[in-house]
Design a protein around this motif. Structure first.
Motif, mmCIF file in Angstrom:
data_model
loop_
_atom_site.group_PDB
_atom_site.id
_atom_site.type_symbol
_atom_site.label_atom_id
_atom_site.label_comp_id
_atom_site.label_asym_id
_atom_site.label_seq_id
_atom_site.Cartn_x
_atom_site.Cartn_y
_atom_site.Cartn_z
ATOM 1 N N ALA A 25 -25.331 -6.047 -16.586
ATOM 2 C CA ALA A 25 -25.496 -7.220 -15.731
ATOM 3 C C ALA A 25 -25.292 -6.804 -14.285
ATOM 4 C CB ALA A 25 -24.490 -8.290 -16.128
ATOM 5 N N GLY A 26 -25.867 -7.556 -13.395
ATOM 6 C CA GLY A 26 -25.695 -7.269 -11.983
ATOM 7 C C GLY A 26 -26.453 -6.040 -11.520
ATOM 8 N N GLU A 27 -27.572 -5.731 -12.159
ATOM 9 C CA GLU A 27 -28.378 -4.596 -11.727
ATOM 10 C C GLU A 27 -29.252 -4.990 -10.542
ATOM 11 O OE1 GLU A 27 -30.599 -3.280 -15.153
ATOM 12 O OE2 GLU A 27 -29.014 -1.882 -15.686
ATOM 13 N N CYS A 28 -29.803 -4.004 -9.901
ATOM 14 C CA CYS A 28 -30.745 -4.240 -8.806
ATOM 15 C C CYS A 28 -32.006 -4.882 -9.368
ATOM 16 C CB CYS A 28 -31.096 -2.909 -8.137
ATOM 17 S SG CYS A 28 -32.198 -3.077 -6.719
ATOM 18 N N PRO A 29 -32.482 -5.967 -8.755
ATOM 19 C CA PRO A 29 -33.747 -6.547 -9.212
ATOM 20 C C PRO A 29 -34.869 -5.510 -9.082
ATOM 21 C CG PRO A 29 -32.646 -7.989 -7.630
ATOM 22 C CD PRO A 29 -31.898 -6.692 -7.634
ATOM 23 N N ALA A 30 -35.706 -5.404 -10.097
ATOM 24 C CA ALA A 30 -36.756 -4.373 -10.115
ATOM 25 C C ALA A 30 -37.599 -4.382 -8.840
ATOM 26 C CB ALA A 30 -37.648 -4.561 -11.339
ATOM 27 N N ALA A 31 -37.905 -5.552 -8.337
ATOM 28 C CA ALA A 31 -38.738 -5.649 -7.130
ATOM 29 C C ALA A 31 -38.001 -5.196 -5.867
ATOM 30 C CB ALA A 31 -39.235 -7.081 -6.951
ATOM 31 N N LYS A 32 -36.688 -5.026 -5.952
ATOM 32 C CA LYS A 32 -35.885 -4.642 -4.786
ATOM 33 C C LYS A 32 -35.372 -3.205 -4.864
ATOM 34 C CE LYS A 32 -36.270 -8.579 -2.744
ATOM 35 N NZ LYS A 32 -36.963 -8.712 -1.477
ATOM 36 N N ALA A 33 -35.761 -2.471 -5.904
ATOM 37 C CA ALA A 33 -35.354 -1.068 -6.015
ATOM 38 C C ALA A 33 -36.042 -0.267 -4.919
ATOM 39 C CB ALA A 33 -35.717 -0.515 -7.386
ATOM 40 N N GLY A 34 -35.307 0.647 -4.318
ATOM 41 C CA GLY A 34 -35.870 1.485 -3.264
ATOM 42 C C GLY A 34 -34.765 2.158 -2.499
ATOM 43 N N VAL A 35 -35.125 3.011 -1.581
ATOM 44 C CA VAL A 35 -34.152 3.770 -0.813
ATOM 45 C C VAL A 35 -33.482 2.866 0.223
ATOM 46 C CG1 VAL A 35 -33.824 5.724 0.743
ATOM 47 C CG2 VAL A 35 -35.427 5.903 -1.164
ATOM 48 N N ASN A 36 -32.172 2.862 0.190
ATOM 49 C CA ASN A 36 -31.380 2.105 1.160
ATOM 50 C C ASN A 36 -30.461 3.115 1.848
ATOM 51 O OD1 ASN A 36 -29.607 0.499 2.574
ATOM 52 N ND2 ASN A 36 -29.170 -0.877 0.871
ATOM 53 N N PRO A 37 -30.630 3.375 3.142
ATOM 54 C CA PRO A 37 -29.821 4.395 3.819
ATOM 55 C C PRO A 37 -28.357 4.000 4.024
ATOM 56 C CG PRO A 37 -31.258 3.300 5.383
ATOM 57 C CD PRO A 37 -31.625 2.774 4.022
ATOM 58 N N LEU A 38 -27.996 2.760 3.733
ATOM 59 C CA LEU A 38 -26.613 2.279 3.872
ATOM 60 C C LEU A 38 -26.069 2.514 5.278
ATOM 61 C CD1 LEU A 38 -25.182 3.420 0.408
ATOM 62 C CD2 LEU A 38 -26.078 1.157 1.036
ATOM 63 N N THR A 39 -26.896 2.272 6.273
ATOM 64 C CA THR A 39 -26.515 2.418 7.667
ATOM 65 C C THR A 39 -25.307 1.546 7.984
ATOM 66 O OG1 THR A 39 -28.823 2.810 8.201
ATOM 67 C CG2 THR A 39 -27.381 2.273 10.033
ATOM 68 N N GLY A 40 -24.327 2.115 8.642
ATOM 69 C CA GLY A 40 -23.130 1.370 9.026
ATOM 70 C C GLY A 40 -22.153 1.127 7.889
ATOM 71 N N ALA A 41 -22.294 1.862 6.807
ATOM 72 C CA ALA A 41 -21.408 1.681 5.647
ATOM 73 C C ALA A 41 -19.961 1.993 6.010
ATOM 74 C CB ALA A 41 -21.859 2.578 4.504
ATOM 75 N N PRO A 42 -19.009 1.238 5.448
ATOM 76 C CA PRO A 42 -17.598 1.523 5.717
ATOM 77 C C PRO A 42 -17.179 2.847 5.081
ATOM 78 C CG PRO A 42 -17.798 -0.180 4.040
ATOM 79 C CD PRO A 42 -19.191 0.109 4.545
ATOM 80 N N THR A 43 -16.299 3.565 5.772
ATOM 81 C CA THR A 43 -15.850 4.873 5.284
ATOM 82 C C THR A 43 -14.358 4.910 4.974
ATOM 83 O OG1 THR A 43 -15.584 5.622 7.561
ATOM 84 C CG2 THR A 43 -17.701 6.102 6.487
ATOM 85 N N ALA A 44 -13.674 3.791 5.154
ATOM 86 C CA ALA A 44 -12.240 3.737 4.863
ATOM 87 C C ALA A 44 -11.953 2.560 3.930
ATOM 88 C CB ALA A 44 -11.443 3.575 6.153
ATOM 89 N N PRO A 45 -11.034 2.770 2.986
ATOM 90 C CA PRO A 45 -10.685 1.664 2.094
ATOM 91 C C PRO A 45 -9.888 0.596 2.832
ATOM 92 C CG PRO A 45 -9.260 3.527 1.669
ATOM 93 C CD PRO A 45 -10.279 3.971 2.690
ATOM 94 N N LYS A 46 -9.950 -0.624 2.298
ATOM 95 C CA LYS A 46 -9.194 -1.729 2.867
ATOM 96 C C LYS A 46 -8.844 -2.687 1.728
ATOM 97 C CE LYS A 46 -9.867 -5.805 5.739
ATOM 98 N NZ LYS A 46 -10.887 -6.584 6.438
ATOM 99 N N GLY A 47 -7.570 -3.007 1.573
ATOM 100 C CA GLY A 47 -7.154 -4.001 0.607
ATOM 101 C C GLY A 47 -7.434 -3.634 -0.834
ATOM 102 N N VAL A 48 -7.303 -2.346 -1.169
ATOM 103 C CA VAL A 48 -7.603 -1.869 -2.521
ATOM 104 C C VAL A 48 -6.399 -1.130 -3.083
ATOM 105 C CG1 VAL A 48 -9.084 -0.379 -3.926
ATOM 106 C CG2 VAL A 48 -10.033 -1.532 -1.939
ATOM 107 N N THR A 49 -6.011 -1.461 -4.309
ATOM 108 C CA THR A 49 -5.070 -0.621 -5.039
ATOM 109 C C THR A 49 -5.853 0.059 -6.147
ATOM 110 O OG1 THR A 49 -4.383 -2.425 -6.483
ATOM 111 C CG2 THR A 49 -3.039 -2.031 -4.537
ATOM 112 N N ASP A 50 -5.569 1.325 -6.356
ATOM 113 C CA ASP A 50 -6.307 2.168 -7.297
ATOM 114 C C ASP A 50 -5.278 2.906 -8.142
ATOM 115 O OD1 ASP A 50 -7.771 4.202 -8.554
ATOM 116 O OD2 ASP A 50 -8.984 4.627 -6.787
#
Length: 149
Positions: A25-50
């Motif tokens: 469940a929660g997969e990418c819709p087939a019509a929306k599959a494609g390369v996403n460069p993830l520009t501006g993606a966060p690089t530090a965790p916030k509010g997460v316990t692991d």
């Protein structure tokens, strides 16, 4: 969370992953599959316990050196971030126990929403990050093949 609740969630994860042809469940819709460069993606965790809740040394079990099969419990608070990371050579399955979380994936042009009961497949070298845009914590179980012991 009690040991019984964690045990039940692990059993649910195992049951979900042993189906002959799993429905993710929660997969990418087939019509929306494609390369996403993830520009501006966060690089530090916030509010997460692991927290690692279990692991198996795969060298001792099946002669795969420097690898572990591990399961972690992640709690992502509202507004929390699991930062950009890659799954190159590190497959994983993520089970959303409760709450909801949004995934931004390198192979999908739109955000993917995951809610309680969903399982996400992370493989094939994808990169992604997750943000809890909701009002309650998102609780996830992550089982992956991890480098190192």
């Amino acid at each position: 969370m009690t040991k019984t609740t964690i045990r039940n969630a692990v059993f649910a994860l195992l049951a979900a992953t042993t189906v002959t042809s799993p429905a993710f469940a929660g997969e990418c819709p087939a019509a929306k599959a494609g390369v996403n460069p993830l520009t501006g993606a966060p690089t530090a965790p916030k509010g997460v316990t692991d927290t690692v809740i279990g692991s198996v040394d795969l060298n001792a079990e099946i002669a795969v050196p420097d690898r572990q099969l591990r399961t972690r419990r992640l709690v992502v608070q509202p507004g929390g971030i699991v930062p950009l990371h890659s799954h190159k050579d590190r497959p994983a399955l993520i089970y959303t126990v409760s709450g909801a979380i949004t995934e931004y994936r390198s192979s999908c042009m739109v955000p993917i929403q995951h809610k309680g009961g969903d399982i996400a497949r992370e493989a094939d070298g994808i990169s992604h990050y997750w943000i809890n845009n909701g009002k309650v914590p998102a609780v996830l179980l992550s089982s992956d093949v991890h480098h190192g012991n």
